[in-house]
Design a protein around this motif. Sequence first.
Motif, PDB file in Angstrom:
ATOM      1  N   PRO A  32     -16.201 118.334  12.509  1.00 20.18           N
ATOM      2  CA  PRO A  32     -16.497 118.533  13.848  1.00 20.18           C
ATOM      3  C   PRO A  32     -16.348 119.914  14.493  1.00 20.18           C
ATOM      4  N   LEU A  33     -15.111 120.335  14.376  1.00 21.86           N
ATOM      5  CA  LEU A  33     -15.032 121.651  15.101  1.00 21.86           C
ATOM      6  C   LEU A  33     -15.444 122.789  14.418  1.00 21.86           C
ATOM      7  N   MET A  34     -15.739 122.738  12.897  1.00 20.40           N
ATOM      8  CA  MET A  34     -16.348 123.765  12.279  1.00 20.40           C
ATOM      9  C   MET A  34     -17.887 123.783  12.678  1.00 20.40           C
ATOM     10  N   MET A  35     -18.530 122.597  13.070  1.00 21.47           N
ATOM     11  CA  MET A  35     -19.870 122.322  13.393  1.00 21.47           C
ATOM     12  C   MET A  35     -19.906 122.699  14.842  1.00 21.47           C
ATOM     13  N   ALA A  36     -19.312 122.248  15.833  1.00 20.46           N
ATOM     14  CA  ALA A  36     -19.479 121.953  17.346  1.00 20.46           C
ATOM     15  C   ALA A  36     -18.466 123.059  17.927  1.00 20.46           C
ATOM     16  N   VAL A  37     -17.548 123.626  17.624  1.00 23.51           N
ATOM     17  CA  VAL A  37     -17.044 124.552  18.389  1.00 23.51           C
ATOM     18  C   VAL A  37     -17.040 125.833  17.714  1.00 23.51           C
ATOM     19  N   GLU A  57     -25.368 115.716  12.632  1.00 17.56           N
ATOM     20  CA  GLU A  57     -25.154 114.559  13.599  1.00 17.56           C
ATOM     21  C   GLU A  57     -24.525 113.357  12.723  1.00 17.56           C
ATOM     22  N   LYS A  58     -25.031 113.143  11.671  1.00 13.88           N
ATOM     23  CA  LYS A  58     -24.578 111.854  10.702  1.00 13.88           C
ATOM     24  C   LYS A  58     -23.142 112.160  10.385  1.00 13.88           C
ATOM     25  N   ARG A  59     -22.856 113.539   9.819  1.00 18.71           N
ATOM     26  CA  ARG A  59     -21.474 113.767   9.359  1.00 18.71           C
ATOM     27  C   ARG A  59     -20.565 113.679  10.680  1.00 18.71           C
ATOM     28  N   GLY A  93     -15.980 108.394  13.866  1.00 18.61           N
ATOM     29  CA  GLY A  93     -15.601 106.805  13.405  1.00 18.61           C
ATOM     30  C   GLY A  93     -14.255 106.860  12.687  1.00 18.61           C
ATOM     31  N   ASN A  94     -14.061 107.950  11.699  1.00 19.52           N
ATOM     32  CA  ASN A  94     -12.926 107.929  10.941  1.00 19.52           C
ATOM     33  C   ASN A  94     -11.871 108.077  11.780  1.00 19.52           C
ATOM     34  N   MET A  95     -12.015 109.155  12.881  1.00 21.14           N
ATOM     35  CA  MET A  95     -10.966 109.508  13.685  1.00 21.14           C
ATOM     36  C   MET A  95     -10.487 108.359  14.776  1.00 21.14           C
ATOM     37  N   GLU A  96     -11.528 107.565  14.944  1.00 18.69           N
ATOM     38  CA  GLU A  96     -11.126 106.214  15.985  1.00 18.69           C
ATOM     39  C   GLU A  96     -10.353 105.265  15.028  1.00 18.69           C
ATOM     40  N   ARG A  97     -10.551 105.217  13.795  1.00 17.76           N
ATOM     41  CA  ARG A  97     -10.198 104.252  13.034  1.00 17.76           C
ATOM     42  C   ARG A  97      -8.517 104.678  12.629  1.00 17.76           C
ATOM     43  N   ALA A  98      -8.432 106.191  12.383  1.00 17.79           N
ATOM     44  CA  ALA A  98      -7.060 106.788  12.240  1.00 17.79           C
ATOM     45  C   ALA A  98      -6.087 106.722  13.617  1.00 17.79           C
ATOM     46  N   ILE A  99      -6.547 106.949  14.769  1.00 19.59           N
ATOM     47  CA  ILE A  99      -6.039 106.852  15.993  1.00 19.59           C
ATOM     48  C   ILE A  99      -5.471 105.448  16.181  1.00 19.59           C
ATOM     49  N   LYS A 100      -6.482 104.412  15.846  1.00 14.55           N
ATOM     50  CA  LYS A 100      -5.819 102.974  15.935  1.00 14.55           C
ATOM     51  C   LYS A 100      -4.889 102.708  14.893  1.00 14.55           C
ATOM     52  N   ARG A 101      -4.722 103.293  13.821  1.00 14.55           N
ATOM     53  CA  ARG A 101      -3.706 103.110  12.733  1.00 14.55           C
ATOM     54  C   ARG A 101      -2.342 103.666  13.459  1.00 14.55           C
ATOM     55  N   VAL A 102      -2.407 104.930  14.063  1.00 15.25           N
ATOM     56  CA  VAL A 102      -1.202 105.438  14.679  1.00 15.25           C
ATOM     57  C   VAL A 102      -0.850 104.451  15.784  1.00 15.25           C
ATOM     58  N   GLN A 103      -1.787 104.058  16.634  1.00 14.19           N
ATOM     59  CA  GLN A 103      -1.121 103.345  17.909  1.00 14.19           C
ATOM     60  C   GLN A 103      -0.692 102.133  17.530  1.00 14.19           C
ATOM     61  N   ILE A 104      -1.188 101.240  16.395  1.00 15.50           N
ATOM     62  CA  ILE A 104      -0.431 100.072  15.886  1.00 15.50           C
ATOM     63  C   ILE A 104       0.868 100.516  15.355  1.00 15.50           C
ATOM     64  N   ALA A 105       0.965 101.479  14.717  1.00 19.08           N
ATOM     65  CA  ALA A 105       2.468 101.778  14.235  1.00 19.08           C
ATOM     66  C   ALA A 105       3.270 101.948  15.296  1.00 19.08           C
ATOM     67  N   LEU A 106       2.910 102.692  16.360  1.00 16.68           N
ATOM     68  CA  LEU A 106       3.709 102.937  17.555  1.00 16.68           C
ATOM     69  C   LEU A 106       4.106 101.858  18.337  1.00 16.68           C
ATOM     70  N   GLU A 107       3.129 101.019  18.489  1.00 17.89           N
ATOM     71  CA  GLU A 107       3.185  99.598  19.229  1.00 17.89           C
ATOM     72  C   GLU A 107       4.422  98.768  18.762  1.00 17.89           C
ATOM     73  N   MET A 108       4.575  98.809  17.244  1.00 24.14           N
ATOM     74  CA  MET A 108       5.508  97.874  16.556  1.00 24.14           C
ATOM     75  C   MET A 108       6.911  98.530  17.162  1.00 24.14           C
ATOM     76  N   GLY A 109       7.363  97.783  17.824  1.00 20.65           N
ATOM     77  CA  GLY A 109       8.913  97.953  18.121  1.00 20.65           C
ATOM     78  C   GLY A 109       8.839  99.109  19.259  1.00 20.65           C
ATOM     79  N   ASN A 110       7.829  99.308  19.905  1.00 19.22           N
ATOM     80  CA  ASN A 110       7.782 100.405  21.072  1.00 19.22           C
ATOM     81  C   ASN A 110       8.533 101.633  20.421  1.00 19.22           C
ATOM     82  N   ARG A 111       8.129 102.204  19.375  1.00 19.77           N
ATOM     83  CA  ARG A 111       8.690 103.291  18.631  1.00 19.77           C
ATOM     84  C   ARG A 111       8.575 104.743  19.530  1.00 19.77           C
TER      85      ARG A 111
END
Length: 185
Positions: free
Chosen positions: A79-84, A92-94, A100-118
């Motif tokens: 996205p940075l190579m295209m938009a910035v 647009e599709k890419r 969508g992949n970033m939102e999924r990845a961010i959710k993964r990090v969020q869940i890891a950090l929430e486990m035990g308030n790390r």
Amino acid sequence: MGVTNRSPEFLSKFPMGKVPTLETADGFCLAEGQAICRFVAESGSKSAQLLGTDTKTRAKIDEWACFAEQELTANTIPPLMMAVLKMYPYDEKRYDQCMGNMERAIKRVQIALEMGNRKFLVGEQLTLADIMVAGPLHLAGKYIMDEEMMKAAPALKGWLEGLWEVPEVKEAFGGLEFCETRVKN
């Protein structure tokens, strides 16, 4: 990029022509971000802290380093190579796929950090895992990780802000910024 990394001199040292690369004072050449980060971490006085001291800790640090490269960096750069940088035509599709992949990845990090308030991704101190994951998120925060994305990830935002309280992190990356609205075409 696209000029100096295609020169005969560069290609003689780094045949793939990819960046990032590292050439040390003694002429040792290394490519690939994860390998460079590991080399730098192992070369310093805090190598045990950054890389772990036991097999399981090292494996978890490596797991997060792979995640950073394969999920975060891989979905931040296009996205940075295209938009910035406007180095590629806007697709647009890419773009939407990467978001969508970033939102999924961010959710993964969020869940890891929430486990035990790390405070850190692996263990009780800053490791290469934190640095590798923070790198692409730092870049994404400036351009594509907007307020809407961050609302769903309060632990991630707090984790990043906490990392930026570490003087060495702030010095290495510069200031921490979050965009209000992601860049698009």
